[in-house]
Scaffold this motif. Structure first.
Motif, PDB file in Angstrom:
ATOM      1  N   ALA A 263       9.713  10.842   5.526  1.00  0.00           N
ATOM      2  CA  ALA A 263       9.105  11.965   4.809  1.00  0.00           C
ATOM      3  C   ALA A 263       7.681  11.603   4.399  1.00  0.00           C
ATOM      4  O   ALA A 263       7.459  10.561   3.774  1.00  0.00           O
ATOM      5  CB  ALA A 263       9.937  12.304   3.578  1.00  0.00           C
ATOM      6  N   PRO A 264       6.699  12.441   4.737  1.00  0.00           N
ATOM      7  CA  PRO A 264       5.320  12.146   4.353  1.00  0.00           C
ATOM      8  C   PRO A 264       5.098  12.305   2.852  1.00  0.00           C
ATOM      9  O   PRO A 264       5.718  13.160   2.207  1.00  0.00           O
ATOM     10  CB  PRO A 264       4.498  13.171   5.149  1.00  0.00           C
TER      11      PRO A 264
ATOM     12  N   PHE B  76       0.716   9.585   3.802  1.00  0.00           N
ATOM     13  CA  PHE B  76       1.281   8.363   4.384  1.00  0.00           C
ATOM     14  C   PHE B  76       2.801   8.436   4.295  1.00  0.00           C
ATOM     15  O   PHE B  76       3.356   9.362   3.688  1.00  0.00           O
ATOM     16  CB  PHE B  76       0.778   7.122   3.637  1.00  0.00           C
ATOM     17  N   MET B  77       3.483   7.495   4.899  1.00  0.00           N
ATOM     18  CA  MET B  77       4.941   7.395   4.803  1.00  0.00           C
ATOM     19  C   MET B  77       5.314   6.032   4.234  1.00  0.00           C
ATOM     20  O   MET B  77       4.738   5.019   4.617  1.00  0.00           O
ATOM     21  CB  MET B  77       5.597   7.607   6.164  1.00  0.00           C
ATOM     22  N   LYS B  78       6.278   6.044   3.339  1.00  0.00           N
ATOM     23  CA  LYS B  78       6.772   4.783   2.795  1.00  0.00           C
ATOM     24  C   LYS B  78       7.486   4.005   3.890  1.00  0.00           C
ATOM     25  O   LYS B  78       8.027   4.588   4.839  1.00  0.00           O
ATOM     26  CB  LYS B  78       7.735   5.034   1.630  1.00  0.00           C
TER      27      LYS B  78
ATOM     28  N   ARG C  17      10.409   1.824  -4.220  1.00  0.00           N
ATOM     29  CA  ARG C  17       9.251   1.253  -4.917  1.00  0.00           C
ATOM     30  C   ARG C  17       7.978   2.004  -4.530  1.00  0.00           C
ATOM     31  O   ARG C  17       7.728   2.239  -3.351  1.00  0.00           O
ATOM     32  CB  ARG C  17       9.101  -0.227  -4.567  1.00  0.00           C
ATOM     33  N   LYS C  18       7.208   2.364  -5.531  1.00  0.00           N
ATOM     34  CA  LYS C  18       5.916   3.000  -5.281  1.00  0.00           C
ATOM     35  C   LYS C  18       4.920   1.976  -4.740  1.00  0.00           C
ATOM     36  O   LYS C  18       4.918   0.820  -5.157  1.00  0.00           O
ATOM     37  CB  LYS C  18       5.329   3.583  -6.572  1.00  0.00           C
ATOM     38  N   GLY C  19       4.078   2.419  -3.835  1.00  0.00           N
ATOM     39  CA  GLY C  19       2.995   1.576  -3.365  1.00  0.00           C
ATOM     40  C   GLY C  19       1.728   1.832  -4.167  1.00  0.00           C
ATOM     41  O   GLY C  19       1.700   2.658  -5.087  1.00  0.00           O
TER      42      GLY C  19
ATOM     43  N   PHE D 266       0.814  -1.221   0.000  1.00  0.00           N
ATOM     44  CA  PHE D 266       0.000   0.000   0.000  1.00  0.00           C
ATOM     45  C   PHE D 266       0.847   1.271   0.000  1.00  0.00           C
ATOM     46  O   PHE D 266       0.563   2.206  -0.743  1.00  0.00           O
ATOM     47  CB  PHE D 266      -0.932   0.015   1.210  1.00  0.00           C
ATOM     48  N   PHE D 267       1.890   1.317   0.832  1.00  0.00           N
ATOM     49  CA  PHE D 267       2.633   2.555   1.027  1.00  0.00           C
ATOM     50  C   PHE D 267       3.915   2.643   0.211  1.00  0.00           C
ATOM     51  O   PHE D 267       4.470   3.731   0.038  1.00  0.00           O
ATOM     52  CB  PHE D 267       2.973   2.726   2.514  1.00  0.00           C
ATOM     53  N   GLY D 268       4.397   1.506  -0.279  1.00  0.00           N
ATOM     54  CA  GLY D 268       5.686   1.508  -0.962  1.00  0.00           C
ATOM     55  C   GLY D 268       6.827   1.476   0.041  1.00  0.00           C
ATOM     56  O   GLY D 268       6.609   1.502   1.254  1.00  0.00           O
ATOM     57  N   HIS D 269       8.069   1.431  -0.452  1.00  0.00           N
ATOM     58  CA  HIS D 269       9.218   1.409   0.450  1.00  0.00           C
ATOM     59  C   HIS D 269      10.402   2.089  -0.208  1.00  0.00           C
ATOM     60  O   HIS D 269      10.432   2.318  -1.423  1.00  0.00           O
ATOM     61  CB  HIS D 269       9.573  -0.026   0.856  1.00  0.00           C
ATOM     62  N   VAL D 270      11.383   2.407   0.624  1.00  0.00           N
ATOM     63  CA  VAL D 270      12.617   2.989   0.103  1.00  0.00           C
ATOM     64  C   VAL D 270      13.701   1.912   0.110  1.00  0.00           C
ATOM     65  O   VAL D 270      13.597   0.885   0.793  1.00  0.00           O
ATOM     66  CB  VAL D 270      13.070   4.203   0.951  1.00  0.00           C
TER      67      VAL D 270
END
Length: 346
Positions: free
Chosen positions: A178-179, A171-173, A134-136, A119-123
């Motif tokens: 960073a929001p 949201f935050m990854k 990666r984009k969520g 849902f949120f993605g990750h760094v």
């Protein structure tokens, strides 16, 4: 030769002839501008994928018309197989977001451990195997709509994190501080009673009220049986084309079996039954023997609900089949007026 110099009278004649032409061009331009303005004000809704003559479903379509461009959360409820995703698509593709992404996600199909990242993605480096940013799903849906089915299946921890997204689209990854803010419409769906889930403690009350801003309930097929004939013909046409078979009719006995069955699996079950009928029938007509046994067998035609109201409704639906969906003809056959028929179908 000396240059030609038209006399003043000829110039006046030509000028006078051009005035009506220029006025006509200007009037046509103004007229087109007004047409364009009018078309922007009038919304043309396209519900071609929602096949219905049911008053209850027409009420649902009216709700869709009202909410398409209102930026609010929408909760769609209904039994499995009733077409909740179809309703969500109708909302998106009739809204001002129609040219933006429409992303669907079945919350129950994603492993709990991966839900947050999905849902949120990750760094990069957020966890093992996070080799790149990666984009969520929320970020991928930016500008458009995300449809979250089986929202009731989420854990309490993820429900808490989703609450902020519903509040301010922020949201935050995973692995970042960073929001991220997105412009999305969130449509959720469930086949469960979320009010009961709140009472039992399995669903957060604050999230429930964020979801429950605008509620659309999709009726089960047993409450809109007048749609069975037209849905059957639509499915029959689709599968005949898919299987390259010349199947274009269904016997009255087979149709009566379809009308008498209570459809616990709803439209999805009807679709599967018609697909089977088209696949196995001999000749251009689907007969009772071509349908699944549980639908065609006499033993299962009886319902636990044998109230007068249900028997009356079942009879009305059979008459509607004979009248080929024509409510005026059906009301004449039943000996009642059209308004009474409409009320009994509600």
């Amino acid at each position: 030769h000396a240059p030609y110099t038209p006399d003043d009278e000829l110039i006046d004649i030509l000028r006078a002839a051009c005035v009506p032409l220029s006025l006509a061009i200007e009037n046509a331009r103004i007229f087109q501008i007004e047409i364009d303005k009018a078309e922007q004000k009038v919304r043309h809704f396209d519900f071609r994928d929602i096949i219905t003559v049911s008053p209850k479903m027409n009420d649902v379509l009216e709700l869709i018309r009202k909410v398409t461009d209102i930026p609010t959360s929408i909760l769609i409820t209904g039994e499995s197989g009733t077409g909740k995703e179809l309703i969500a698509r109708a909302i998106h593709y009739n809204s001002l977001r129609q040219d933006k992404p429409f992303i669907t996600v079945n919350c129950a199909a994603i492993p709990e451990a991966l839900l947050e990242s999905e849902f949120f993605g990750h760094v990069k480096g957020a966890f093992t195997d996070a080799y790149a940013d990666r984009k969520g799903l929320f970020e991928s849906a930016d500008g458009g709509t995300i449809f979250m089915d089986e929202i009731n299946s989420m854990s309490s921890a993820l429900q808490a994190k989703l609450l902020r997204v519903f509040q301010d689209n922020t949201f935050m990854k995973v692995g970042d501080t960073a929001p991220v803010t997105v412009d999305i419409r969130i449509i959720t769906a469930t086949n469960q009673d979320l009010k009961e889930s709140v009472k039992s403690g399995s669903f957060r009350e604050d999230l429930f009220y964020r979801l429950y801003v605008f509620h659309i309930n999709v009726p089960p097929l047993r409450e809109r049986k007048e749609d069975i004939p037209i849905l059957t013909r639509a499915f029959m046409s689709r599968f005949a084309s898919k299987f390259d078979r010349k199947v274009d009719s269904i016997s009255s006995g087979a149709m009566e079996s379809l009308m008498d069955y209570d459809w616990p699996g709803n439209i999805r079950e009807l679709e599967n039954a018609v697909e089977r009928g088209v696949a196995v029938c001999e000749g251009p007509e689907i007969r009772s023997r071509d349908l699944p046994h549980e639908i065609s067998s006499v033993e299962n035609l009886m319902s636990d609900d044998m109230s007068l109201k249900r028997v009356e409704r079942a009879h009305i639906q059979k008459v509607l089949v004979l009248a080929k969906g024509n409510k005026k003809a059906a009301s004449d056959m039943l000996g009642i007026n059209a308004s009474t028929l409409w009320r009994k179908l509600k």
